[in-house]
Design an enzyme around this catalytic site. Structure first.
Site, mmCIF file in Angstrom:
data_model
loop_
_atom_site.group_PDB
_atom_site.id
_atom_site.type_symbol
_atom_site.label_atom_id
_atom_site.label_comp_id
_atom_site.label_asym_id
_atom_site.label_seq_id
_atom_site.Cartn_x
_atom_site.Cartn_y
_atom_site.Cartn_z
ATOM 1 N N PHE A 80 -2.824 -9.133 -2.611
ATOM 2 C CA PHE A 80 -4.268 -9.031 -2.852
ATOM 3 C C PHE A 80 -4.992 -8.911 -1.515
ATOM 4 O O PHE A 80 -4.521 -9.468 -0.514
ATOM 5 C CB PHE A 80 -4.776 -10.312 -3.517
ATOM 6 C CG PHE A 80 -4.283 -10.518 -4.930
ATOM 7 C CD1 PHE A 80 -5.066 -10.139 -6.014
ATOM 8 C CD2 PHE A 80 -3.046 -11.106 -5.181
ATOM 9 C CE1 PHE A 80 -4.630 -10.336 -7.316
ATOM 10 C CE2 PHE A 80 -2.602 -11.304 -6.483
ATOM 11 C CZ PHE A 80 -3.392 -10.917 -7.555
ATOM 12 N N THR B 197 2.624 -9.727 -5.806
ATOM 13 C CA THR B 197 1.445 -8.872 -5.750
ATOM 14 C C THR B 197 0.675 -9.213 -4.483
ATOM 15 O O THR B 197 0.522 -10.387 -4.139
ATOM 16 C CB THR B 197 0.558 -9.070 -6.988
ATOM 17 O OG1 THR B 197 1.313 -8.687 -8.128
ATOM 18 C CG2 THR B 197 -0.705 -8.228 -6.918
#
Ligand code: PEP
Ligand code: MN
Length: 686
Positions: free
Chosen positions: A287, A285
Site C-alpha cells: 500500500f 499487498t
C-alpha cells in the site's frame, strides 16, 4: 467417553509447562522491545547515530543460530523467528524517530473498503506506527473517492493498494497517482491471510457458494477447486462479502461462505471454517500512503523514492535514463509503464528506487536524469517497508558509493522541489527532440517565420519560404504581447489554426507564444512548442502552469533579467516536471539606443557553463533592424548557441508586426548560407 472422569490427564502437566513457557516468551519479548524502545529514544535524541547497524544485526543472527542449534532447534526456524523480531524492532525505532503529531492533532486517513478489509487493517497498523496523535480511519466506496476526499481536504492521508505479490499492479491506483498532484509519504506491506468465514454452525458440507473479491478468489484457486459443487461469487471486497452473510438473513445464507481476513470474520461474528487458503504462502499487498504535501523522512531510515518520468520516443532513451541509476549505484525496486492517453503508444514510467532524496548518490542521479527525460515528477521519499528475502536491510541508508557526485549538496532535492539552478554536476547537456529536429549538443536548429500570423495566405507563404531556406521549425505569433494596446494583437485561435495547418502542409513543427494561463489548452492543441515571451519571463503563475504541460517551452530572457533570473524562471518549469525547456537570449535593455535591445552574446557561453538546457538566440528582437540580424545571428552561432529563432516574412513591407526586423526570403537564404560554414566548422549537424 472418558472411562474414569476423575483420573488426571497425563497431558495436563505438560500443557501447563507449555502455557508457562508461552507466558515467559511474551514477557521476554516485551522486555526485548522495551530495551529496543530505549535504544530508539537515544537515537532520536542524537541525529548522528545511525538508526541501523547491519553488522550488529549479522552478529545477532549468527549468535541466534549458534544458540538455537546448540539446543536442538533448526536454524531456518530460528532465522525466521529472528527476522520477525528484528522487523518489529526496526519498525518501533523508526516510529519513535518519525512520530509526528501532538496529542491535540487528529489525523484522518481514508481507505477503500469497509472495516475488516485488508486496507482497513493496513491503515490502522500504519497509522499507529506513524503518529502519537489521535487517528481516525474512514472507508470509501472506490479508490477515486479516496483520492477526491484527499484532494478536497476531507482527510489528511489516503492509503491505497498499488501492487500485490500474486496479482501484480493495481492499475486504477497507479492511474490516480499519475493524474493528480499527490505525494507518497509512506508505504505498508500487508500479509494477506485468507480464512473461510461462515455463519456459526455452518458445516463445510452445507456450502454451495463462496463469495469474495475476485482477486481473493483467484488467489485461493487450489482450495476452491478442491470443493465439489461449490460455486464462486465475485463481491466488491472481502469484508463486504463477509458482512453480506449476515445481511442476507441467517437461514438463507447457511449455504454460503466468504473468503476474508480473520479480523473481518471476528468483526461480523462469523466462524472460521478453514485458514491458509491461498495457493501461495506468501501473499503480500503493498500500500502507499498518499498526502497532499510531501514529507521528508529522517535521513537515517532506509527509504524508497518514487517518481514518474517520460523519455523521448526514440531508440535507447529509456536505457539511457535507467543507466543513470546504475551509474550512481541506485537500486531500482519497481518499474512500470502507463500509457499516455493523449499520445498513443507512448508511455509514462513509474519507478521506485532505494534511497532518500537527500542521499548524495540519488540526488546526483536525479539531476542527471533530468537531461534524459522530457518530464520528471518526484512523488516523494518515504520509509521502505520491504525487506529482501534474507531479511537484510535495503542498501538505502548505507553510505553513498564512491562514484557519487562530489558536490551535490547545493542540488539536494527537497521533496519534491528541484535544485536552485538547472545545473548538473557531470556537465552533460539535455537533448530535446521536436519532430525531426534535435536541440542540444552536436546539433544546430533554425526556427524562422513571421512575428505574427496575419492571414492564412501569409503563413502558408511563410511556411513555404521557411521550408525552402533550410530552417526546420516555423514560428508565428497568434497571441501577440504588444507594447501598445492599439497595435495588432494577433488573430488568436484563428491564427493558431492557420499556423497548425501551415506546419502540417510543409512538415514543420510550430512555435507560438502563450500569453495567459487560459490560452494554454488551445496553444497545446495547435502548436508543437510553446513560447514564453520576454515580457512574461517573470509571470510565475504562467510558468508554474507550463511546468505541468508535456510540450517543449522556449523561455525568453526578460528585457531586464539577469542570467540567474532566467535560470530561476526556468526552474519554475523544471520543478513542475516539464524538463523540455529551451532558453532564449533575445537582447536586454541597456543605455545603448542604436539597437532595439543589446544582444548579450556572452550569455550564451555563460549559460552553457551554468546549465544543461539548450540555448537559442533571437537576433531579430535584439537588433530591431533587418540589416543587423544576420551579423548577430552569425555571432550567436559562433558563440555556441544551439539554434536561432529569426523573424522572416514573405513580404516584409506588408508585415503587421515588427516589419523593420523581418528578413525577406532572400535575406533568409543568405543568412543560412553564411551560417552553414560556421556550424560545419563546429562539427555540428544541421
Ligand atoms: C516574439 O518572439 O514575437 C516576441 C514578442 O519576442 P520577445 O518576447 O522576445 O519580445
Ligand atoms: Mn516580433
Amino acid at each position: 467417553m472418558d472411562p474414569n472422569p476423575t483420573s488426571p490427564d497425563p497431558l495436563d502437566p505438560i500443557r501447563k509447562e507449555i502455557d508457562d513457557a508461552d507466558r515467559q516468551l511474551i514477557q521476554i519479548l516485551a522486555r526485548r522491545f522495551d530495551a529496543v524502545k530505549r535504544v530508539g529514544s537515544v537515537k532520536r535524541a542524537d541525529a548522528d547515530t545511525p538508526l541501523l547497524d547491519p553488522e550488529r544485526e549479522l552478529r545477532i543472527q549468527a549468535r541466534w543460530i549458534q544458540d538455537a542449534e546448540a539446543l536442538g532447534l533448526a536454524a531456518p526456524f530460528a532465522r525466521r523467528v529472528l527476522k520477525e523480531i528484528l522487523n518489529q524492532s526496526r519498525r518501533m525505532q523508526e516510529a519513535l524517530i518519525e512520530q509526528r503529531g501532538g496529542p491535540t492533532a487528529r489525523i484522518q486517513c481514508g481507505y477503500q473498503g469497509q472495516p475488516g478489509s485488508y486496507s482497513a487493517l493496513a491503515a490502522a497498523h500504519l497509522l499507529a506506527h506513524r503518529t502519537t496523535a489521535e487517528t481516525g480511519i474512514t472507508g470509501y466506496a472506490t479508490f477515486q473517492d479516496v483520492g477526491k476526499a484527499l484532494i478536497h481536504g476531507e482527510i489528511d492521508y489516503g492509503l491505497l493498494p498499488v501492487e500485490n505479490s500474486i496479482g501484480g499492479s493495481i492499475a486504477d491506483v497507479n492511474r490516480l497517482i499519475c493524474d493528480h498532484n499527490l505525494h507518497i509519504v509512506d508505504e505498508e506491506i500487508w500479509q494477506v491471510e485468507h480464512v473461510l468465514a461462515v455463519l456459526p454452525g455452518t458445516r463445510m458440507a452445507d456450502l454451495r457458494m463462496i463469495r469474495s473479491h475476485p482477486a481473493a478468489l483467484t488467489q485461493c484457486e487450489t482450495f476452491l477447486s478442491s470443493l465439489e459443487g461449490v460455486g464462486r461469487e465475485p463481491w466488491s471486497d472481502t469484508a463486504t462479502a463477509a458482512a453480506s452473510l449476515l445481511e442476507d438473513g441467517a437461514l438463507a445464507r447457511r449455504d454460503t461462505g466468504a473468503i476474508c481476513s480473520e479480523e473481518a470474520a471476528r468483526l461480523f461474528g462469523l466462524e472460521v471454517l478453514d485458514r491458509g487458503l491461498a495457493d501461495r504462502e506468501c501473499n503480500e499487498t503493498r500500500f502507499v500512503l498518499l498526502a497532499r504535501d510531501p514529507e521528508t523522512p529522517d535521513h537515517r531510515l532506509p527509504c524508497k523514492t518514487s517518481m514518474l518520468f517520460r523519455v523521448n520516443h526514440h531508440e535507447g532513451s529509456l536505457v539511457h535514463a535507467l543507466n543513470v541509476f546504475a551509474a550512481a549505484r541506485v537500486n531500482l525496486t519497481r518499474i512500470e509503464s502507463r500509457p499516455l492517453p493523449d499520445m498513443p503508444w507512448e508511455y509514462l514510467f513509474f519507478v521506485d528506487v532505494e534511497g532518500h532524496l537527500q542521499d548524495p548518490a540519488l540526488a546526483g542521479a536525479l539531476i542527471t536524469l533530468r537531461s534524459c527525460c522530457t518530464n520528471l515528477r518526484l512523488l516523494g521519499s518515504y520509509p521502505s517497508r520491504t525487506r529482501r528475502q534474507d531479511g537484510h536491510l535495503d542498501q538505502a541508508t548505507c553510505a553513498a558509493p564512491a562514484s557519487a557526485p562530489q558536490e551535490p549538496a547545493s542540488c539536494v532535492v527537497e521533496v519534491p522541489a528541484a535544485p536552485p539552478a538547472p545545473s548538473r554536476p557531470d556537465r552533460s547537456r539535455s537533448t530535446i527532440h521536436i519532430g525531426g529536429a534535435v536541440l542540444g549538443e552536436g546539433h544546430f536548429v533554425l526556427i524562422s517565420g513571421p512575428c505574427a500570423v496575419e492571414s492564412q495566405e501569409q503563413i502558408l507563404d511563410a511556411a513555404r519560404m521557411v521550408r525552402a531556406s533550410g530552417a526546420v521549425m516555423l514560428r508565428g505569433g497568434a497571441f501577440k504581447p504588444r507594447t501598445s494596446p492599439h497595435a495588432f494583437q494577433g488573430l488568436g485561435l484563428e491564427g493558431l489554426r492557420y499556423l497548425r495547418e501551415a506546419g502540417r502542409q510543409f512538415d514543420l513543427p510550430t512555435v507560438t507564444e502563450v500569453l495567459a494561463i487560459e490560452d494554454i489548452p488551445a496553444v497545446m492543441a495547435h502548436a508543437d512548442v510553446l513560447q514564453v515571451g520576454a515580457r512574461n519571463m517573470h509571470n510565475f503563475a504562467l510558468l508554474k502552469e507550463l511546468g505541468r504541460v508535456d510540450k517543449p517551452v522556449i523561455l525568453k530572457r526578460g528585457m531586464s533579467a539577469t542570467v540567474k533570473e532566467l535560470l530561476l524562471a526556468a526552474e519554475y518549469l523544471l520543478s513542475g516536471g516539464n524538463l523540455q525547456v529551451i532558453l532564449c537570449e533575445r537582447g536586454i535593455r541597456t543605455f545603448e539606443t542604436s539597437t532595439r535591445a543589446t544582444l548579450d552574446v556572452s550569455s550564451v557561453p555563460v549559460l552553457r557553463r551554468l546549465t544543461h538546457l539548450p540555448i537559442i538566440v533571437d537576433p531579430s528582437h535584439a537588433a530591431g533592424d533587418r540589416e543587423l540580424v544576420i551579423p548577430l545571428a552569425l555571432a550567436a552561432a559562433a558563440a555556441g548557441a544551439d539554434g536561432l529563432i529569426v523573424e522572416a516574412h514573405p513580404r516584409p513591407q506588408e508585415a503587421l508586426c515588427d516589419k523593420e526586423q523581418a528578413l525577406n526570403p532572400d535575406d533568409l537564404v543568405a543568412m543560412v548560407a553564411a551560417l552553414r560554414p560556421i556550424v560545419a566548422a563546429q562539427g555540428r549537424v544541421w
